[in-house]
Enzyme design. Structure first.
Site, short mmCIF file in Angstrom:
data_model
loop_
_atom_site.label_atom_id
_atom_site.label_comp_id
_atom_site.label_asym_id
_atom_site.label_seq_id
_atom_site.Cartn_x
_atom_site.Cartn_y
_atom_site.Cartn_z
N PHE A 1 -7.42 3.21 5.28
CA PHE A 1 -7.07 2.34 4.91
C PHE A 1 -7.09 0.91 5.32
O PHE A 1 -6.63 -0.61 5.09
CB PHE A 1 -5.56 1.90 4.13
CG PHE A 1 -4.63 2.65 5.56
CD1 PHE A 1 -4.32 1.76 7.08
CD2 PHE A 1 -3.85 3.91 5.49
CE1 PHE A 1 -4.26 2.32 8.20
CE2 PHE A 1 -3.06 4.51 7.12
CZ PHE A 1 -3.53 3.45 7.28
N GLU B 1 -5.85 8.10 6.95
CA GLU B 1 -3.90 9.01 6.51
C GLU B 1 -5.25 10.77 6.42
O GLU B 1 -5.98 9.77 5.31
CB GLU B 1 -3.86 8.82 5.58
CG GLU B 1 -2.10 9.60 5.95
CD GLU B 1 -1.11 8.66 7.58
OE1 GLU B 1 0.02 9.37 7.32
OE2 GLU B 1 -1.42 7.88 7.87
N ARG C 1 -2.19 10.56 10.74
CA ARG C 1 -3.29 9.23 10.83
C ARG C 1 -4.73 9.64 11.37
O ARG C 1 -3.69 10.26 12.49
CB ARG C 1 -2.34 8.41 11.17
CG ARG C 1 -2.86 7.21 11.71
CD ARG C 1 -2.22 6.25 11.36
NE ARG C 1 -2.62 4.53 11.40
CZ ARG C 1 -2.25 3.54 11.61
NH1 ARG C 1 -0.69 3.93 12.04
NH2 ARG C 1 -2.58 2.46 12.05
N ARG D 1 3.85 -2.29 17.63
CA ARG D 1 5.04 -2.05 16.19
C ARG D 1 5.21 -3.40 15.68
O ARG D 1 5.93 -3.49 15.98
CB ARG D 1 5.88 -1.13 15.90
CG ARG D 1 6.47 -0.72 15.13
CD ARG D 1 7.76 0.03 15.30
NE ARG D 1 7.55 1.31 15.83
CZ ARG D 1 6.98 2.35 15.49
NH1 ARG D 1 6.66 2.47 13.68
NH2 ARG D 1 6.86 2.94 15.90
N LYS E 1 2.74 4.38 1.15
CA LYS E 1 3.07 5.05 2.24
C LYS E 1 2.62 6.76 2.17
O LYS E 1 3.22 7.02 1.60
CB LYS E 1 4.15 5.39 2.94
CG LYS E 1 4.20 5.46 3.98
CD LYS E 1 5.03 5.08 5.19
CE LYS E 1 5.69 5.39 6.27
NZ LYS E 1 4.80 6.61 6.92
N GLU F 1 0.63 -1.26 0.25
CA GLU F 1 0.02 0.16 0.16
C GLU F 1 1.05 1.03 -0.24
O GLU F 1 2.27 0.98 0.30
CB GLU F 1 -0.62 0.15 1.40
CG GLU F 1 -1.86 -1.13 1.15
CD GLU F 1 -2.93 -1.24 2.86
OE1 GLU F 1 -3.93 -2.43 2.85
OE2 GLU F 1 -2.51 -0.16 3.52
N ARG G 1 -2.98 9.64 16.16
CA ARG G 1 -2.48 8.66 16.42
C ARG G 1 -2.74 8.79 17.81
O ARG G 1 -2.53 7.86 18.66
CB ARG G 1 -1.72 8.34 15.93
CG ARG G 1 -0.32 9.43 16.14
CD ARG G 1 0.52 8.81 15.28
NE ARG G 1 1.61 8.04 15.29
CZ ARG G 1 3.21 7.09 14.71
NH1 ARG G 1 2.65 7.31 13.55
NH2 ARG G 1 3.02 6.11 15.87
#
Length: 512
Positions: A299, A259, A215, A374, A210, A208, A230
């Site tokens: 997304f 985003e 965000r 993460r 970036k 995808e 975020r």
């Protein structure tokens, strides 16, 4: 709880490398803490103040204050005094802050003073503290680590979960569920050197674009819409066009991840600084929206029609997203079924860069949404920029870096041969490099200050960075984004360092 105990544990956690020992230290502290102390203790351990920035820096801390003979400050007393500091404003505020700083430092022991200086200047850094704190909290309360991790993700707050667990035990975890209208911490990506590497690690995946935007998480419950950053800040009122997009979708109750980005008339992304400035603008939103319109690009879908999708694989979550959101409002992507598709993924990356985007995020099709982590199932790939810059000054470190010169002031060559500061970094340094750097910079020092040293511009360092952003703090009008040290270049002379002119030419969208 005594503040000295938090300072002690912070020092001990910073001094050990074994994760198991860090976990044990934090578990012991949590067992001792009152539930009411936790919302303050956890931010302190992570090097943050619950009040945010309070207008106290090195200058206010420069004058030595005789430390207290023994510890008497409590965590809540320190928090109350810092809240008073945060509230100082208007005429005489500088004098008022100085008086409160002196009061605080005078009540603190020498070790507490060191910890306070680090907190107030942003120099207390414990790495991935929150992940270790989750494990420490689980150990302290007997709760399953994965359950604690999920509760933190759904609550968007480790202190909130910690307070509930310490007060009521493991059963408190059942209170934390995905709820429309309450934002959760977003899933984050790790880095990979190439799309080919990412595909080899993940297998079937989506590649995808970036986007270099902000965000956002968008919640809708009937006519009520919430837009969150975020960091879980509510910015709904600042982005009326995003709220309008959410209301135009067919679903009545959903949570979407995406985003916000601003595009030029030609369809290329504006600089990150322009988008960030628009999202951060609170005054005269209508005028700001006309000057810098933004669009939401989604997304992922976390919940649709009241159904929690977090544990579903990405392939199923994206099917729900596609059913709800038109293609024009979804991120551009390509599906790669395995290593044989890596060349197609590399071509997609090249196209994304040509369209002006940062790079790509490669996502495993079978992975759930690991919010707040993460994870290894999302891998970002983007070009790394490097510069040879000159060290102009360095600040003393705190915590495990106490006594070492840590935060570097970085400069590029100007047209007249002088050096122009572009920003600072403390990242990318091993213990061995820190020790060498401290000795070398002290040799080059032309002046010593309470905060560090100013040095003769004689040492060249190679810096990696993700891009530029505009900044009025620095003479060139720009600063480096996410700068980190790669290596020192003792083979290069300062006059061989990169120039401001060349830097701005390489990033025309960031030029002031």
């Amino acid at each position: 709880m005594l503040f000295a105990r938090v300072a002690e544990v912070s020092r001990e956690v910073g001094a050990v490398s074994a994760r198991s020992r860090k976990t044990a230290l934090l578990a012991e502290l949590f067992r001792e803490a009152d539930p009411e102390d936790v919302p303050v203790v956890i931010p302190y351990l992570a090097g943050r103040l619950p009040q945010g920035r309070i207008g106290v820096g090195w200058k206010a801390l420069a004058r030595p204050v005789e430390p207290a003979a023994g510890p008497s400050l409590t965590v809540r007393a320190v928090d109350a005094l810092l809240s008073r500091l945060a509230g100082v404003s208007g005429p005489g505020s500088q004098t008022g802050r100085a008086r409160l700083v002196e009061e605080l430092m005078g009540a603190a022991t020498a070790e507490e003073q060191r910890f306070l200086r680090g907190l107030l200047t942003g120099e207390v850094r414990q790495g991935a503290l929150e992940a270790v704190a989750v494990e420490g909290l689980a150990l302290a309360t007997g709760a399953p680590p994965e359950g604690v991790r999920r509760a933190v993700m759904l609550a968007g707050s480790l202190p909130a979960v910690a307070g509930a667990l310490l007060a009521d035990g493991p059963g408190a975890l059942d209170r934390f569920r995905l709820t429309v209208g309450r934002p959760v911490l977003p899933m984050l990506a790790r880095g990979a050197s190439s799309v080919t590497e990412a595909v080899e690690r993940l297998g079937g995946c989506a590649v995808e674009e970036k986007l270099d935007g902000i965000r956002v998480q968008v919640h809708r419950d009937g006519g009520a819409v919430g837009v969150y950053t975020r960091t879980l800040d509510d910015i709904t009122d600042r982005l009326p066009e995003v709220a309008a997009t959410a209301r135009s979708l067919a679903g009545e109750r959903f949570v979407l991840d995406g985003e916000v980005i601003s595009l030029t008339a030609g369809g290329r992304p504006r600089s990150f600084q322009e988008t960030a400035g628009r999202v951060g603008s609170r005054a005269d939103v209508a005028t700001a929206a006309r000057a810098v319109p933004v669009s939401a690009v989604f997304f992922d879908a976390l919940a649709v029609d009241g159904r929690d999708l977090l544990d579903l694989p990405l392939s199923e979550r994206h099917a729900e997203l596609a059913r709800l959101v038109p293609e024009a409002a979804r991120v551009r992507r390509a599906v790669v079924r395995g290593p044989d598709g890596a060349p197609a993924g590399e071509r997609f990356l090249a196209g994304a860069l040509e369209r002006g985007h940062e790079g790509v995020v490669v996502k495993a099709l079978d992975a759930p949404y690991s919010a707040g982590r993460r994870g290894a199932s999302w891998l970002k790939v983007k070009p790394v920029h490097t510069l040879d810059l000159v060290v102009l000054a360095a600040e003393w470190g705190h915590g495990r870096r106490t006594g070492l010169l840590s935060n570097l002031h970085l400069g590029a060559r100007a047209a007249d041969g002088s050096f122009v500061m572009l920003g600072k970094t403390f990242k990318g340094m091993t213990d061995a490099l820190l020790a060498w750097q401290t000795g070398r910079l002290r040799e080059l020092a032309v002046a010593e200050h309470p905060w560090g040293v100013t040095v003769r511009p004689g040492l060249v360092v190679e810096i990696a960075y993700d891009g530029l952003q505009r900044s009025t703090r620095y003479p060139a009008g720009v600063t480096l984004r996410f700068a980190r040290v790669l290596r020192y270049r003792e083979d290069k002379r300062p006059e061989e360092a990169d120039t401001v002119e060349a830097l701005l030419a390489a990033h025309p969208g960031a030029a002031p």
